[in-house]
Design a protein around this motif. Structure first.
Motif, PDB file in Angstrom:
ATOM      1  N   LEU A 250       0.839  -1.198   0.000  1.00  0.00           N
ATOM      2  CA  LEU A 250       0.000   0.000   0.000  1.00  0.00           C
ATOM      3  C   LEU A 250       0.875   1.249   0.000  1.00  0.00           C
ATOM      4  O   LEU A 250       1.691   1.433   0.910  1.00  0.00           O
ATOM      5  CB  LEU A 250      -0.899   0.005   1.237  1.00  0.00           C
ATOM      6  CG  LEU A 250      -1.822   1.220   1.413  1.00  0.00           C
ATOM      7  CD1 LEU A 250      -2.864   1.262   0.310  1.00  0.00           C
ATOM      8  CD2 LEU A 250      -2.494   1.188   2.786  1.00  0.00           C
ATOM      9  N   PRO A 251       0.737   2.142  -0.992  1.00  0.00           N
ATOM     10  CA  PRO A 251       1.479   3.401  -0.968  1.00  0.00           C
ATOM     11  C   PRO A 251       0.976   4.287   0.167  1.00  0.00           C
ATOM     12  O   PRO A 251      -0.169   4.738   0.155  1.00  0.00           O
ATOM     13  CB  PRO A 251       1.176   4.028  -2.335  1.00  0.00           C
ATOM     14  CG  PRO A 251       0.669   2.916  -3.191  1.00  0.00           C
ATOM     15  CD  PRO A 251      -0.035   1.989  -2.242  1.00  0.00           C
ATOM     16  N   VAL A 252       1.806   4.515   1.177  1.00  0.00           N
ATOM     17  CA  VAL A 252       1.378   5.247   2.360  1.00  0.00           C
ATOM     18  C   VAL A 252       2.572   5.974   2.958  1.00  0.00           C
ATOM     19  O   VAL A 252       3.713   5.515   2.849  1.00  0.00           O
ATOM     20  CB  VAL A 252       0.745   4.281   3.400  1.00  0.00           C
ATOM     21  CG1 VAL A 252       1.731   3.205   3.842  1.00  0.00           C
ATOM     22  CG2 VAL A 252       0.205   5.040   4.602  1.00  0.00           C
ATOM     23  N   ASP A 253       2.303   7.104   3.588  1.00  0.00           N
ATOM     24  CA  ASP A 253       3.346   7.819   4.315  1.00  0.00           C
ATOM     25  C   ASP A 253       2.694   8.633   5.428  1.00  0.00           C
ATOM     26  O   ASP A 253       1.510   8.950   5.378  1.00  0.00           O
ATOM     27  CB  ASP A 253       4.143   8.740   3.383  1.00  0.00           C
ATOM     28  CG  ASP A 253       5.517   9.089   3.951  1.00  0.00           C
ATOM     29  OD1 ASP A 253       5.884   8.549   5.021  1.00  0.00           O
ATOM     30  OD2 ASP A 253       6.234   9.897   3.319  1.00  0.00           O
ATOM     31  N   GLY A 254       3.470   8.973   6.412  1.00  0.00           N
ATOM     32  CA  GLY A 254       3.027   9.777   7.536  1.00  0.00           C
ATOM     33  C   GLY A 254       4.133   9.823   8.569  1.00  0.00           C
ATOM     34  O   GLY A 254       5.019   8.963   8.544  1.00  0.00           O
ATOM     35  N   ASP A 255       4.182  10.779   9.359  1.00  0.00           N
ATOM     36  CA  ASP A 255       3.259  11.860   9.512  1.00  0.00           C
ATOM     37  C   ASP A 255       3.443  12.897   8.396  1.00  0.00           C
ATOM     38  O   ASP A 255       4.557  13.232   8.025  1.00  0.00           O
ATOM     39  CB  ASP A 255       3.456  12.522  10.879  1.00  0.00           C
ATOM     40  CG  ASP A 255       4.946  12.843  11.135  1.00  0.00           C
ATOM     41  OD1 ASP A 255       5.805  11.929  11.011  1.00  0.00           O
ATOM     42  OD2 ASP A 255       5.264  14.002  11.418  1.00  0.00           O
ATOM     43  N   LEU A 256       2.321  13.402   7.876  1.00  0.00           N
ATOM     44  CA  LEU A 256       2.330  14.418   6.837  1.00  0.00           C
ATOM     45  C   LEU A 256       1.303  15.493   7.176  1.00  0.00           C
ATOM     46  O   LEU A 256       0.179  15.179   7.573  1.00  0.00           O
ATOM     47  CB  LEU A 256       1.978  13.822   5.465  1.00  0.00           C
ATOM     48  CG  LEU A 256       2.970  12.857   4.822  1.00  0.00           C
ATOM     49  CD1 LEU A 256       2.355  12.252   3.560  1.00  0.00           C
ATOM     50  CD2 LEU A 256       4.279  13.559   4.477  1.00  0.00           C
ATOM     51  N   GLN A 257       1.700  16.746   7.010  1.00  0.00           N
ATOM     52  CA  GLN A 257       0.716  17.826   7.058  1.00  0.00           C
ATOM     53  C   GLN A 257      -0.091  17.807   5.762  1.00  0.00           C
ATOM     54  O   GLN A 257       0.364  17.296   4.734  1.00  0.00           O
ATOM     55  CB  GLN A 257       1.421  19.165   7.248  1.00  0.00           C
ATOM     56  CG  GLN A 257       2.082  19.305   8.618  1.00  0.00           C
ATOM     57  CD  GLN A 257       3.092  20.429   8.648  1.00  0.00           C
ATOM     58  OE1 GLN A 257       4.179  20.317   8.074  1.00  0.00           O
ATOM     59  NE2 GLN A 257       2.733  21.527   9.313  1.00  0.00           N
ATOM     60  N   TYR A 258      -1.281  18.408   5.808  1.00  0.00           N
ATOM     61  CA  TYR A 258      -2.151  18.318   4.633  1.00  0.00           C
ATOM     62  C   TYR A 258      -1.502  18.927   3.398  1.00  0.00           C
ATOM     63  O   TYR A 258      -1.591  18.362   2.302  1.00  0.00           O
ATOM     64  CB  TYR A 258      -3.500  18.993   4.903  1.00  0.00           C
ATOM     65  CG  TYR A 258      -4.535  18.624   3.859  1.00  0.00           C
ATOM     66  CD1 TYR A 258      -5.456  17.624   4.107  1.00  0.00           C
ATOM     67  CD2 TYR A 258      -4.560  19.246   2.615  1.00  0.00           C
ATOM     68  CE1 TYR A 258      -6.393  17.258   3.155  1.00  0.00           C
ATOM     69  CE2 TYR A 258      -5.489  18.892   1.656  1.00  0.00           C
ATOM     70  CZ  TYR A 258      -6.397  17.891   1.925  1.00  0.00           C
ATOM     71  OH  TYR A 258      -7.305  17.523   0.964  1.00  0.00           O
ATOM     72  N   ASP A 259      -0.826  20.062   3.569  1.00  0.00           N
ATOM     73  CA  ASP A 259      -0.225  20.690   2.384  1.00  0.00           C
ATOM     74  C   ASP A 259       0.876  19.814   1.800  1.00  0.00           C
ATOM     75  O   ASP A 259       1.006  19.687   0.575  1.00  0.00           O
ATOM     76  CB  ASP A 259       0.285  22.105   2.700  1.00  0.00           C
ATOM     77  CG  ASP A 259       1.294  22.160   3.835  1.00  0.00           C
ATOM     78  OD1 ASP A 259       1.534  21.124   4.496  1.00  0.00           O
ATOM     79  OD2 ASP A 259       1.841  23.261   4.081  1.00  0.00           O
ATOM     80  N   ALA A 260       1.645  19.158   2.653  1.00  0.00           N
ATOM     81  CA  ALA A 260       2.693  18.274   2.153  1.00  0.00           C
ATOM     82  C   ALA A 260       2.106  17.052   1.455  1.00  0.00           C
ATOM     83  O   ALA A 260       2.694  16.511   0.515  1.00  0.00           O
ATOM     84  CB  ALA A 260       3.590  17.834   3.307  1.00  0.00           C
TER      85      ALA A 260
END
Length: 349
Positions: A250-260
């Motif tokens: 699954l392509p996933v990443d975090g922690d991310l802010q919404y703009d990023a």
């Protein structure tokens, strides 16, 4: 001519044309299926539900199944509203919920107190029909609290294999036609890392089923790649670790802010090398308050149309309506549920 009971301009606003294009695409997809999904509409005499059923029967993409103990009550009510319902059962059916009393009693055998409370409840009886695969989708809630629909889903339909968390998502349609999935916006108040991972997996499946696109999941926070240190950020990062083990493809990443997560330039600057930064289409909020506020800001300020909420994680599609819904909302949710049922059937060996 069918007339919308409460909203003569279904899907109003800048994103209205995008919603109509998507629902037409769902209808076309369903029309090509070997068998039309049967969609149970629990509040069978509600004027909005009757309008939706008449429209769905006319389009012939799904078979609406109206729920009422007395079929004559449905046809009399439709006639009062000036709606013509087909007699052909391949186009529209009427389900008597009492046929599922024994099924419901068996499913709730270990919960006798609950069984005594709901044994005559059309919502729970229709959920039993869904559990027995006599219908493919259930849509309810036009005049019931969300809590009732959630209980029917959890206690009667049950969770899908490998999922421990019932959650929800909205499909957000932008005026330009772009589709985003926001989760969880209606069910889990303060998810832990495992629940966030469950929500992400379910939201990814929802996004793929309804749009046909590969889900690219952003686990949202007020931090990007550890730019802030806080226990709430740690939960998001732990959820990412759980996901990468449970769903390595699954392509996933975090922690991310919404703009990023959403803007390619900001994503490249804040999270270089990320598999989803700047091009996420599935956004998992860290809490219910963030998700609920976020989807409403996108709706009211960003001009997006919100379709849903879709309940996620159940063994079969059961979806909740707002009590302020229109007939068009009901028809759209029925089509979406039909697409989900079709997608699941195609993916089942």
């Amino acid at each position: 001519m069918l007339v919308e009971p409460h909203d003569p301009l279904p899907f109003p606003g800048a994103a209205g044309p995008a919603v109509r294009r998507l629902t037409q695409r769902w209808a076309t997809q369903l029309e090509g299926a070997a068998r039309r999904p049967r969609v149970a509409l629990v509040e069978g005499t509600d004027p909005r539900v009757l309008w939706a059923a008449a429209r769905l029967a006319q389009e012939q993409a799904v078979t609406p199944v109206l729920v009422a103990e007395e079929p004559a009550a449905i046809r009399d009510r439709a006639a009062d509203l000036g709606l013509k319902l087909p007699e052909d059962p391949s186009l529209l059916e009427i389900l008597r919920p009492s046929h599922y009393t024994d099924t419901l009693a068996a499913l709730l055998e270990e919960r006798p107190r609950l069984a005594a409370q709901v044994i005559d409840d059309p919502l729970f009886l229709t959920a039993a029909a869904l559990r027995r695969n006599d219908v493919d989708v259930c849509v309810a809630g036009s005049n019931r609290p969300t809590a009732d629909v959630l209980r029917a889903g959890l206690r009667v339909v049950g969770l899908a294999p490998g999922i421990r968390t019932l959650s929800s998502s909205f499909l957000m349609l932008r005026p330009d036609g772009g589709a985003l999935t926001y989760a969880d916006c209606a069910v889990v108040v303060d998810p832990d890392a495992g629940q966030l991972a469950d929500i992400a997996r379910a939201a990814a499946a929802t996004h793929h089923a309804l749009t046909g696109d590969e889900a690219r999941v952003a686990l949202l926070s007020f931090s990007t790649r550890g730019s802030a240190a806080h226990p709430r950020v740690d939960v998001v990062r732990e959820a990412l670790s759980v996901l990468r083990t449970a769903a390595p493809d699954l392509p996933v990443d975090g922690d991310l802010q919404y703009d990023a997560a959403a803007d390619p330039d900001i994503g490249a600057a804040k999270a270089p090398g990320s598999p989803v930064a700047g091009r996420a289409n599935t956004f998992v909020f860290p809490s219910l308050e963030a998700g609920n506020i976020g989807y409403k800001v996108a709706q009211r300020v960003g001009g997006c149309a919100a379709i849903g909420p879709f309940l996620q994680g159940l063994a079969a599609p059961l979806h909740d309506l707002s009590r302020g819904c229109t007939g068009s909302d009901i028809a759209a949710l029925a089509l979406a549920g039909g697409v989900q049922a079709l997608t699941t059937a195609q993916e089942t060996p």
